[in-house]
Design an enzyme around this catalytic site. Structure first.
Site, PDB file in Angstrom:
ATOM      1  N   TYR A 169       0.839  -1.210   0.000  1.00 26.58           N
ATOM      2  CA  TYR A 169       0.000   0.000   0.000  1.00 26.58           C
ATOM      3  C   TYR A 169       0.871   1.255   0.000  1.00 26.58           C
ATOM      4  CZ  TYR A 169      -3.840   3.144   1.379  1.00 26.58           C
ATOM      5  OH  TYR A 169      -4.781   4.148   1.434  1.00 26.58           O
ATOM      6  N   LYS A 173       1.139   4.220  -2.950  1.00 23.59           N
ATOM      7  CA  LYS A 173       0.822   5.636  -2.756  1.00 23.59           C
ATOM      8  C   LYS A 173       2.075   6.504  -2.953  1.00 23.59           C
ATOM      9  CE  LYS A 173      -3.574   4.954  -1.724  1.00 23.59           C
ATOM     10  NZ  LYS A 173      -4.680   5.424  -2.556  1.00 23.59           N
TER      11      LYS A 173
HETATM   12  P1  NAD Z   1     -13.589   1.921   0.482  1.00 27.06           P
HETATM   13  O1  NAD Z   1     -13.149   0.518   0.622  1.00 27.06           O
HETATM   14  O2  NAD Z   1     -14.934   2.306   0.991  1.00 27.06           O
HETATM   15  O3  NAD Z   1     -13.525   2.386  -1.045  1.00 27.06           O
HETATM   16  C1  NAD Z   1     -12.640   1.861  -1.994  1.00 27.06           C
HETATM   17  C2  NAD Z   1     -13.423   1.732  -3.272  1.00 27.06           C
HETATM   18  O4  NAD Z   1     -12.561   1.320  -4.334  1.00 27.06           O
HETATM   19  C3  NAD Z   1     -14.521   0.657  -3.153  1.00 27.06           C
HETATM   20  O5  NAD Z   1     -15.738   1.195  -3.631  1.00 27.06           O
HETATM   21  C4  NAD Z   1     -14.013  -0.457  -4.038  1.00 27.06           C
HETATM   22  O6  NAD Z   1     -15.051  -1.214  -4.633  1.00 27.06           O
HETATM   23  C5  NAD Z   1     -13.240   0.326  -5.070  1.00 27.06           C
HETATM   24  N1  NAD Z   1     -12.292  -0.509  -5.810  1.00 27.06           N
HETATM   25  C6  NAD Z   1     -11.366  -1.364  -5.299  1.00 27.06           C
HETATM   26  N2  NAD Z   1     -10.716  -1.979  -6.297  1.00 27.06           N
HETATM   27  C7  NAD Z   1     -11.248  -1.501  -7.463  1.00 27.06           C
HETATM   28  C8  NAD Z   1     -11.002  -1.745  -8.830  1.00 27.06           C
HETATM   29  N3  NAD Z   1     -10.061  -2.626  -9.215  1.00 27.06           N
HETATM   30  N4  NAD Z   1     -11.730  -1.072  -9.759  1.00 27.06           N
HETATM   31  C9  NAD Z   1     -12.683  -0.180  -9.390  1.00 27.06           C
HETATM   32  N5  NAD Z   1     -12.955   0.090  -8.091  1.00 27.06           N
HETATM   33  C10 NAD Z   1     -12.254  -0.564  -7.155  1.00 27.06           C
HETATM   34  O7  NAD Z   1     -12.466   2.786   1.178  1.00 27.06           O
HETATM   35  P2  NAD Z   1     -12.135   4.350   1.080  1.00 27.06           P
HETATM   36  O8  NAD Z   1     -11.474   4.680   2.342  1.00 27.06           O
HETATM   37  O9  NAD Z   1     -13.316   5.107   0.655  1.00 27.06           O
HETATM   38  O10 NAD Z   1     -11.026   4.359  -0.066  1.00 27.06           O
HETATM   39  C11 NAD Z   1     -11.040   5.267  -1.166  1.00 27.06           C
HETATM   40  C12 NAD Z   1      -9.631   5.751  -1.449  1.00 27.06           C
HETATM   41  O11 NAD Z   1      -9.180   6.532  -0.337  1.00 27.06           O
HETATM   42  C13 NAD Z   1      -8.595   4.657  -1.656  1.00 27.06           C
HETATM   43  O12 NAD Z   1      -7.744   5.011  -2.730  1.00 27.06           O
HETATM   44  C14 NAD Z   1      -7.809   4.681  -0.350  1.00 27.06           C
HETATM   45  O13 NAD Z   1      -6.505   4.219  -0.511  1.00 27.06           O
HETATM   46  C15 NAD Z   1      -7.864   6.147  -0.018  1.00 27.06           C
HETATM   47  N6  NAD Z   1      -7.585   6.467   1.383  1.00 27.06           N
HETATM   48  C16 NAD Z   1      -8.457   6.112   2.366  1.00 27.06           C
HETATM   49  C17 NAD Z   1      -8.133   6.442   3.685  1.00 27.06           C
HETATM   50  C18 NAD Z   1      -9.043   6.102   4.830  1.00 27.06           C
HETATM   51  O14 NAD Z   1      -8.641   6.300   5.980  1.00 27.06           O
HETATM   52  N7  NAD Z   1     -10.248   5.616   4.606  1.00 27.06           N
HETATM   53  C19 NAD Z   1      -6.953   7.096   3.973  1.00 27.06           C
HETATM   54  C20 NAD Z   1      -6.090   7.427   2.935  1.00 27.06           C
HETATM   55  C21 NAD Z   1      -6.413   7.113   1.646  1.00 27.06           C
END
Ligand code: NAD
Length: 271
Positions: A169, A173
């Site tokens: 991960y 990033k």
């Molecule tokens: P989440 O799991 O709710 O959302 C991730 C989404 O990506 C899901 O809807 C999933 O179906 C989709 N996804 C995964 N693989 C995929 C693919 N191959 N094709 C299309 N869609 C795909 O979690 P989130 O926290 O909403 O994550 C969204 C983004 O935010 C991610 O990139 C994550 O790395 C980033 N992020 C989240 C956090 C946090 O604390 N939640 C922190 C930093 C970064």
């Protein structure tokens, strides 16, 4: 002086990947609230995507759900085609889809590595490349936006903070940081604005298990000077601002939305 119209996205079309849940859903809603039509990409959950579409419609917006795996070149092209058929040429593309597959290094399989890199980094490349090609084809629409197109990646504080037991991960990033900056350097003169948001701990599915385990939330709060876990809407609002002309001179930047996590709070009165 106030420039309220700069925040508006009226007459613009947007695509958000991974918008069936979490941050992607909140971004889709924030863009719709500002007046954009939104293509809601999903991979796993059609039900989740339809829920996002219904939420957009409930606030008077227009949305459509589109299934695609961002790691597949043909899926990504077809997703852009379907989005443009629904709402016309895209002005805003949010590459948000991402995943984790945590393991200690000795236990991390090549599949664990590839699964995360292919979604978080290769997916961002495929979506970013397609967005730029489509922005070029569309041409300027000066009555709609000062930019030819806005491309925003969802990165993470882990583009900066190393993360043991999640090297896949953190590497994805970290790679995304230079993908975003190099793309911005390459295409800014075409008036394409490329930027990123970097969330800290936001309450979504991706970290539900970690937050809900015994003492998990408290452990997270110790890393956050602002002393609250973030909501998806915190990221949604900022992303909508980055997509609007209100941020027209912001180019090639990563905006950390992390309650101060990247201030390294462990060093307060220590070290
Ligand atoms: P989440 O799991 O709710 O959302 C991730 C989404 O990506 C899901 O809807 C999933 O179906 C989709 N996804 C995964 N693989 C995929 C693919 N191959 N094709 C299309 N869609 C795909 O979690 P989130 O926290 O909403 O994550 C969204 C983004 O935010 C991610 O990139 C994550 O790395 C980033 N992020 C989240 C956090 C946090 O604390 N939640 C922190 C930093 C970064």
């Amino acid at each position: 002086m106030a420039y309220p119209d700069l925040h508006m996205l009226k007459g613009q079309s947007a695509l958000v990947t991974g918008a069936s849940s979490g941050i992607g859903r909140a971004v889709a809603l924030a863009l719709a609230e500002a007046g954009a039509h939104v293509a809601v990409n999903y991979h796993g959950s059609q039900e989740g995507a339809e829920q996002t579409v219904a939420m957009v419609q409930a606030i008077g917006g227009k949305a459509v759900a589109i299934k695609a795996d961002v790691a597949s070149e043909s899926d990504v092209k077809a997703m852009f085609d379907t989005a443009e058929q629904a709402f016309g040429p895209l002005d805003i593309v949010i590459s948000n889809a991402g995943r984790q597959k945590d393991a200690a290094i000795g236990d991390m399989t090549l599949d664990d590595w590839n699964a995360v890199i292919s979604t978080n980094l290769t997916g961002a490349f495929l979506v970013g490349r397609e967005a730029i090609l489509r922005f070029r084809r569309k041409g300027m629409r000066p009555n709609v936006s000062r930019a030819l197109g806005k491309l925003i990646f969802n990165s993470s504080v882990h583009e900066r903070i190393p993360w043991a037991f999640r090297v896949n991960y953190a590497a994805s990033k970290g790679g995304l940081k230079l993908l975003m900056e190099s793309l911005a350097q390459e295409v800014s003169q075409e008036r394409i604005r490329v930027n990123a948001v970097a969330p800290g701990a936001i309450a979504t599915e991706i970290n539900k298990a970690e937050r809900e385990k015994d003492g998990g939330e408290q452990a997270m709060l110790e890393l956050i000077p602002y002393k609250r876990i973030g909501d998806p809407e915190d990221v949604g609002r900022t992303t909508a601002w980055l997509a609007s002309d209100a941020s027209d001179y912001v180019v090639g930047q990563t905006l950390f939305i992390d309650g101060g996590m990247t201030l390294y709070p462990e060093f307060r009165g220590n070290g």
